[in-house]
Every structure is written in C-alpha cells, then in structure tokens.
Write a protein that holds these residues in place. Sequence first.
Motif, mmCIF file in Angstrom:
data_model
loop_
_atom_site.group_PDB
_atom_site.id
_atom_site.type_symbol
_atom_site.label_atom_id
_atom_site.label_comp_id
_atom_site.label_asym_id
_atom_site.label_seq_id
_atom_site.Cartn_x
_atom_site.Cartn_y
_atom_site.Cartn_z
ATOM 1 N N CYS A 140 40.483 -48.679 9.679
ATOM 2 C CA CYS A 140 41.088 -47.549 10.394
ATOM 3 C C CYS A 140 40.936 -47.699 11.912
ATOM 4 N N ILE B 89 37.548 -41.622 5.932
ATOM 5 C CA ILE B 89 38.655 -42.299 6.615
ATOM 6 C C ILE B 89 38.909 -41.651 7.981
ATOM 7 N N ASN C 251 43.152 -43.294 16.418
ATOM 8 C CA ASN C 251 44.284 -43.680 15.570
ATOM 9 C C ASN C 251 44.716 -42.503 14.695
ATOM 10 N N VAL D 279 46.486 -48.129 5.966
ATOM 11 C CA VAL D 279 45.221 -48.508 5.312
ATOM 12 C C VAL D 279 45.231 -48.059 3.845
ATOM 13 N N THR E 143 48.243 -45.250 10.996
ATOM 14 C CA THR E 143 47.146 -46.158 10.620
ATOM 15 C C THR E 143 46.602 -45.752 9.264
ATOM 16 N N ARG E 144 46.425 -44.462 9.089
ATOM 17 C CA ARG E 144 45.882 -43.943 7.826
ATOM 18 C C ARG E 144 46.774 -44.367 6.662
ATOM 19 N N LEU F 211 39.171 -43.249 11.765
ATOM 20 C CA LEU F 211 40.331 -43.082 12.658
ATOM 21 C C LEU F 211 39.935 -42.542 14.039
ATOM 22 N N ARG G 277 37.618 -47.757 5.880
ATOM 23 C CA ARG G 277 37.099 -47.020 7.040
ATOM 24 C C ARG G 277 37.039 -47.918 8.278
#
Lengths: 231, 308
Positions: free
Chosen positions: A147, A97, A106, A114, A110-111, A101, A144
């Motif tokens: 992200c 991930i 990001n 997601v 965002t993480r 990002l 992924r």
Amino acid sequence: MLKLAGVGAGYGPVQVLYDFDLEARAGEVLCLLGRNGAGKTTTLKAIMGLLPLSGGTVTLNGADITALPAHEVPKRGIGYVPQGRRLFSELTVSENIEIGLMARGNGRATRARVLEMFPRLSERLDQRAETLSGGEQQMLATARALCLEPSVLLLDEPTEGLQPSMIQLIRETVEAMRAQGVAIVLVEQRIEAVLTLSDRVAFIENGHSREVVDTSDLTAASPLLKKYVGV
Amino acid sequence: MEFGPHLLLATLEGAVGAAVLALTALGLSLVFGVMRVVNVAHGEFYMLGAVVAWFVASTLGSAPATGFVAALLIAPVCAAVVAMAADRLVLKRLHYDPEATIVATIGILYIMQQTALMGFGPEARPVAPPFNTRIALPWVEWGENGLALFYPWGLSTTSYKLFVIAAAAAILIGFALFLSRSRFGLIMRATQLDRETALAFGIPVERVYSLVFGLGAALAAFAAVLIVPIQQAHYLMGADPLLLSFIVVIIGGLGSLRGTVVAALLIGMSDGIISVFFSPTLAKILATLLVALVLVFRPQGLYGKKRA
C-alpha cells in the motif's frame, strides 16, 4: 538504489552489525543469507530506522536517510514486511490496509490495486487480522506494505510456516514487484526459494557482510552455502 | 425514608460519581493503553481542571452559565497543554521507560500540587452550577387503591446532577466513536497494538504519545469541571479520583476502554450506594478488596488480555 555503507547497529549495548555494507538495485531480488543470529533481521530494522545506528550511512537513491526519524523512512518508499507478520491484530483487514495507505497518502486506486493482487482479503475486509489463517495474515502483511507503493521492499521470512499454495502466491507477488522495478531485500531460510527467486545473495556472518554473489553462480551444493549457512 | 426511595437516591448519587469516574479513569486507561505509562500525576490534571474552572468562573464573574461553559472549554485545553509539556520535557526524555516514568509522574504530581497550593491557596473554593433546579422524584407504592404514585419527602435530585450524567455519557459515546471511526483513533489503536510496526508505517509515535497524554489529561480536567459545582475545587482533590481510577483501570483491564467504563459504573455506583447506606470508608475498603480479588483471580482484569 538502497545502499548501506559501514553500518553498525544493535540492541542497546549489544552490537549486532559491524561495518556492514549492502547494495540493493532496482528490479532485483537480493537475498540475505546467514545462520540464525547472523544479523539479517537487524539489517532490515536498521534500514527502517527502527534501531539506532552506531556508525555508517544508509542512502536511498543517493539521498542520505541515516538520520531520518523512523516514521519518515516508509514515507520515502521503503515497505517492510516484518518477521512474524506483526499485523495490528485487533484491527480489521481494512484498517490494516488503511494504515499502509496513510504513510504516503495513497488512496483508493492503490487500495484497489493491492486488493486485486490478494482477492481473498477483499472477502475479509471487516474481519479482525488475528482471526485470519497464517497464509491470509501473510497476504495482509504483504498487502499492507504494498500500500506504500514502495520502491524498496524488505521481506523478512515471508514464507515461514506457510503451505505450498501460499508460498507460491508470495513468490508470484515478489516476482511481480521485481518486474515493476522494485528493489527487494529478502530474508529467507529456504535454500530452494533463495536459489529460484533471488538474483543475488548477500552472505552475512556474525554481523559482518561477507560475499555477494549472483544466484546463477550458486547451486544447492555450493561451498558458500555450507560455509555461511551450514547446509 | 423507606428503603426503596433511599436506594433510588443512593443509586442516583452513585451514577453521578460513576459518570465522573468513568471519564477520569478513561484518561488514565488511555495513557496506559497507548503509552504503557502509569501516570501517577493523573489526579493532578483533574485538580488542575477544577482549579482552572474556578479561576475562569470567578474571573468572568457574570452569569454562572457563562463561566461554567467557558471553564468547560478552557480547563481541558489548559490541562492538555500542561500534560503535553510534561510529556515533551520529561517522559520523552526518559524514552517512556515504564519504571522511570512512574517515578517521574510522582514528581510531576508534587510539582503540580504544590504549585496549586502556592497559587490557589489551601481553601476549597466553590464554582456555581450553571443551573440547579431541584427535581422531586416520584415513587410507586402499593396502596389500598392499587399502585399509587407519590413524592416521598427528601427523594429528589437536581437538574445539574442529571446534566453531569448526561454530559459524561455523551463524552464517552463521542470518544468511542472518535476511537473507532476517526483517522486519529485508528492511529492511536495501531500505536497501542504495536509501537514498532506503527513506526514502520509512518506513524509518528512520539507525537501520538504527546497527544494521547494531553487527551488523557483533558478527559480528567473535563470530569473535574463537571464535578466542581458539586464538590468544590481544592489543591488536594486529585488523590481520591487517582485511587479510584487505578481501581477502575485494574478491575476493567489495563488499557481496555470498554473495561474501564464497565468498572467505573461498578465502582462508582457501589461507592455511591455503600457511602449512602453505610460509610464512604467502607466503600473504599470494599473497592480495594475487589481489586485484590481481581489481581489474584483475574490479573488481566475483566476485559484485559492476558500477556505472554
């Protein structure tokens, strides 16, 4: 949004795509359909800059991205879920991930967003990607790509080999992305999924873009499916 | 000297060799693991490190410690810059093709070696260690009054040799942490696992390759600076570390950093011990035989992964 005009591409001396045209619009699912070897995966790789183009142009929101180095393409907001997932198998879920990002810088928000879409991944953050089940691997491959907060999402056979509950999850994710205005280019072999999920279908034959039709004009018994896919 | 103290001495000598070998082989393994390039010129970056160390130390000329510390900082940077230039000018233009880069790095080997011969000369040149106190080592023996500690004649090492072991261990631990905790370490691991997917996620793979090639060379140069106060700098000194590094990397598993360290300990220690008790030639013969056995019975090496 994303437009291919007269694109030629292939692998070394072997040309696969010839004078290929395609247009994906914001907030729609465009499905690429064709027989094995027709050039569906090659089209996605050509968009991502992973194959050298022998001709033509790729534009994103009017900007020519044809000559961009491959690593610059995702920074423009094109997310890619490759066929077979292509996870970084020895990295953990969290690290996979993190790679997603990084491309556009990001961060945590965002993480979190997601992971909220794929709560099962949150329980396996420290697990190596190769130890996940097939469905979880597909979730991770999709997470992924998300992200990147993409405006265009390329999905290459995302439901291949998955059980029905996982297929449903992927479907819901695609629908959610479409609702957010993301242009989705989907390569899918399952006709039922194509007919129920996509807005338009682009038929590909021997590396040539043929007809593009609205999915509402297609049925499972459509002669176009017989002609280009053989079903 | 009796067998026990003699073995301790040989083990210590082996540990110095193993420490330096682990650093050198780590550079080779890193380059192969991430770039899939078999860098035949790796030994020359080691040689370059030693030659630069001599140059820096002799130019500064003041206290040995000043020259040594300066060399420790400057030589790896020089090697990295030369390696990155070689990457940009040669390897990148060959698109990192595995076969072509083998031939190209053979060419780089000869260019570097002959340049060193022309600029540095054929003589072996010493670099003074920053400190070199002799340390007598104790041995325990069962005597009439039970266990007794005594200092056998000849059983000693130097503070510098202990420093070499400690410095190499520190770099190895630091490198492992760098690889597992840092952002660039993550990028390197991702690139190693899948170049194409790395590109699709915005990783500038060619820039990563360039930095990795530089980092591999810097590790070799660092190892050389550590060993040059013990072995002297010479324009042909790259051959032995190259051979031993290949042996280590094959036994450990190509691209496996853990395997590299384990195999370096195995080969370095056995090389030291066999060299002391028998001969250095026998040590090399046995190491090469071990490589042959590994290639026959476990081609992926101790920690390598089988490729489909």
